[in-house]
Design an enzyme around this catalytic site. Structure first.
Site, PDB file in Angstrom:
ATOM      1  N   HIS A   1       0.858  -1.183   0.000  1.00  0.00           N
ATOM      2  CA  HIS A   1       0.000   0.000   0.000  1.00  0.00           C
ATOM      3  C   HIS A   1       0.899   1.240   0.000  1.00  0.00           C
ATOM      4  O   HIS A   1       1.998   1.203   0.533  1.00  0.00           O
ATOM      5  CB  HIS A   1      -0.904  -0.022   1.240  1.00  0.00           C
ATOM      6  CG  HIS A   1      -1.924   1.054   1.238  1.00  0.00           C
ATOM      7  ND1 HIS A   1      -1.641   2.346   1.635  1.00  0.00           N
ATOM      8  CD2 HIS A   1      -3.221   1.042   0.848  1.00  0.00           C
ATOM      9  CE1 HIS A   1      -2.735   3.072   1.502  1.00  0.00           C
ATOM     10  NE2 HIS A   1      -3.710   2.323   1.018  1.00  0.00           N
TER      11      HIS A   1
ATOM     12  N   ASP B   1     -11.189   1.361  -1.187  1.00  0.00           N
ATOM     13  CA  ASP B   1     -10.308   2.300  -0.481  1.00  0.00           C
ATOM     14  C   ASP B   1     -11.076   3.037   0.612  1.00  0.00           C
ATOM     15  O   ASP B   1     -10.814   4.205   0.893  1.00  0.00           O
ATOM     16  CB  ASP B   1      -9.617   3.294  -1.429  1.00  0.00           C
ATOM     17  CG  ASP B   1      -8.213   3.670  -0.944  1.00  0.00           C
ATOM     18  OD1 ASP B   1      -7.862   3.330   0.208  1.00  0.00           O
ATOM     19  OD2 ASP B   1      -7.477   4.301  -1.714  1.00  0.00           O
TER      20      ASP B   1
HETATM   21  C1  1WB Z   1      -5.788   8.957   1.445  1.00  0.00           C
HETATM   22  C2  1WB Z   1      -5.824   7.977   0.484  1.00  0.00           C
HETATM   23  C3  1WB Z   1      -5.171   8.731   2.637  1.00  0.00           C
HETATM   24  C4  1WB Z   1      -5.193   6.775   0.711  1.00  0.00           C
HETATM   25  C5  1WB Z   1      -4.551   7.536   2.851  1.00  0.00           C
HETATM   26  O1  1WB Z   1      -3.968   7.450   4.045  1.00  0.00           O
HETATM   27  C6  1WB Z   1      -4.577   6.548   1.898  1.00  0.00           C
HETATM   28  C7  1WB Z   1      -6.442  10.247   1.235  1.00  0.00           C
HETATM   29  C8  1WB Z   1      -3.463   6.300   4.500  1.00  0.00           C
HETATM   30  O2  1WB Z   1      -7.050  10.417   0.176  1.00  0.00           O
HETATM   31  O3  1WB Z   1      -6.360  11.099   2.121  1.00  0.00           O
HETATM   32  C9  1WB Z   1      -5.202   5.749  -0.359  1.00  0.00           C
HETATM   33  O4  1WB Z   1      -4.933   4.589  -0.102  1.00  0.00           O
HETATM   34  O5  1WB Z   1      -5.457   6.098  -1.510  1.00  0.00           O
HETATM   35 MN    MN Z   2      -5.822   2.775   0.538  1.00  0.00          MN
END
Ligand code: 1WB
Ligand code: MN
Length: 350
Positions: free
Chosen positions: A188, A311
């Site tokens: 990830h 997600d």
């Molecule tokens: C976000 C997107 C934040 C992901 C994340 O934090 C992860 C966001 C861990 O859009 O703020 C992701 O996996 O795309």
């Molecule tokens: Mn994610």
């Protein structure tokens, strides 16, 4: 397991297993708040401060309560959107900003909690175990416990650890464990490593907008061209966000990697980079709802190597369901992408 029917809706119902669904536990959230209050140059501090050191529950996009919740908002969201199951993973940056002892302890705790919530809802949740790359030998032990004792479904890691990547042999005990356990590692994103972060400091590029994908695709390519998969030919890696676009690059990677090998700056490999990508990787659709990109991915990699994901809670579930329900692909491919591939790769009961 039967999928909840949307009343008055004649649409075909699918068994939908979402494969990149984030959670946290209070102990990890508190440790991340401490990180937010400590001096650090890591580009992750932008996200960590926003979510874990927010002045109240609603700031930081209200994400923290949804990350910590399993049985209220999350199950309701799943019911409302026809999402059969979340394959849960400890959210980025996981334990990778902590010292080795704290990280190792917190992975065991997070894995225990994950196993506990799965045991209460075995048809709604499955889970990826976390491990602490800071201490690879202890990580390997926890990985074995997570699969053999806790019966978790694979692993998650949030890209670099202290700006180092899995081509570094010090991490290989963890890769060896994953391969031996036949457990896929989901790489990830997290924010870019110190060496690449400078270009992403403006316009919010540190984030899922751009930096996360560049960081994670670079990690995958480093593993491929360094020869990791000649040492671990059965190691399975999963990339989210439509493969972080690596498969768009395969022709050029093959061509230019051969040049790099001939110049002596890259090691000789048994296979071409594209052949490792097709043999050792699967990808998911998390947060990348483009039918054009999906079509390309199926043509490049085969429908058996593409898995659906939402997600949650960073992106909303309903559009992710609508995206896959309306995808212009065969029902047979849709069955694979919605659940069959997840069942195979992550050993989820069909
Ligand atoms: C976000 C997107 C934040 C992901 C994340 O934090 C992860 C966001 C861990 O859009 O703020 C992701 O996996 O795309
Ligand atoms: Mn994610």
């Amino acid at each position: 397991m039967p999928v909840k029917k949307n009343s008055g809706n004649k649409k075909k119902e699918w068994r939908r297993i979402a494969t990149e669904e984030a959670f946290s536990i209070p102990e990890v959230a508190k440790a991340l708040r401490d990180v937010a209050r400590s001096p650090s140059n890591s580009q992750d501090m932008i996200l960590v401060s926003r979510i874990y050191d927010a002045p109240d529950e609603k700031s930081g996009g209200g994400l923290l309560p949804r990350l910590l919740d399993f049985e209220e908002m999350r199950l309701r969201d799943m019911d409302e959107t026809g999402t059969t199951m979340h394959l849960l993973s400890l959210t980025a940056p996981g334990v990778q900003m902590f010292d080795a002892d704290t990280a190792t302890e917190l992975t065991a705790l997070a894995n225990d909690r994950l196993a506990e919530v799965i045991s209460r809802h075995p048809t709604r949740f499955a889970g990826l175990a976390s491990f602490a790359p800071q201490s690879p030998k202890r990580a390997a032990k926890e990985m074995e416990r997570a699969i053999k004792k806790l019966k978790l479904n694979g692993f998650v890691v949030n890209s670099h650890t202290n700006s180092e990547y899995f081509d570094d042999r010090k991490f290989w005990p963890a890769l060896e464990a994953a391969e031996a356990l036949d457990a896929c590692i989901y790489i990830h994103p997290r924010a870019a490593s110190d060496g690449m972060a400078a270009a992403f400091r403006l316009y919010g590029l540190d984030s899922a907008q751009w930096g996360y994908g560049m960081e994670t695709s670079t990690h995958a390519v480093r593993m491929i061209v360094s020869g990791v998969f000649d040492h671990f030919p059965k190691l399975k890696i999963c990339l989210g966000h439509m493969g972080e676009a690596v498969h768009f690059w395969l022709w050029r990677l093959d061509y230019m990697n051969r040049n790099a090998q001939n110049r002596g700056v890259a090691p000789k490999l048994k296979l071409k980079p594209s052949e490792y990508f097709k043999r050792n990787f699967v990808i998911t659709t998390s947060g990348q709802e483009s039918h054009l990109a999906l079509d390309f991915s199926i043509k490049a990699l085969g429908a058996e190597n593409v898995l659906w994901a939402i997600d949650y809670p960073y992106q909303p579930s309903a559009p992710a369901v609508a995206f896959m329900d309306s995808a212009p692909i065969s029902d047979a491919d849709k069955e694979k992408i919605y659940h069959g591939n997840a069942e195979r790769v992550f050993h989820i009961k069909a």
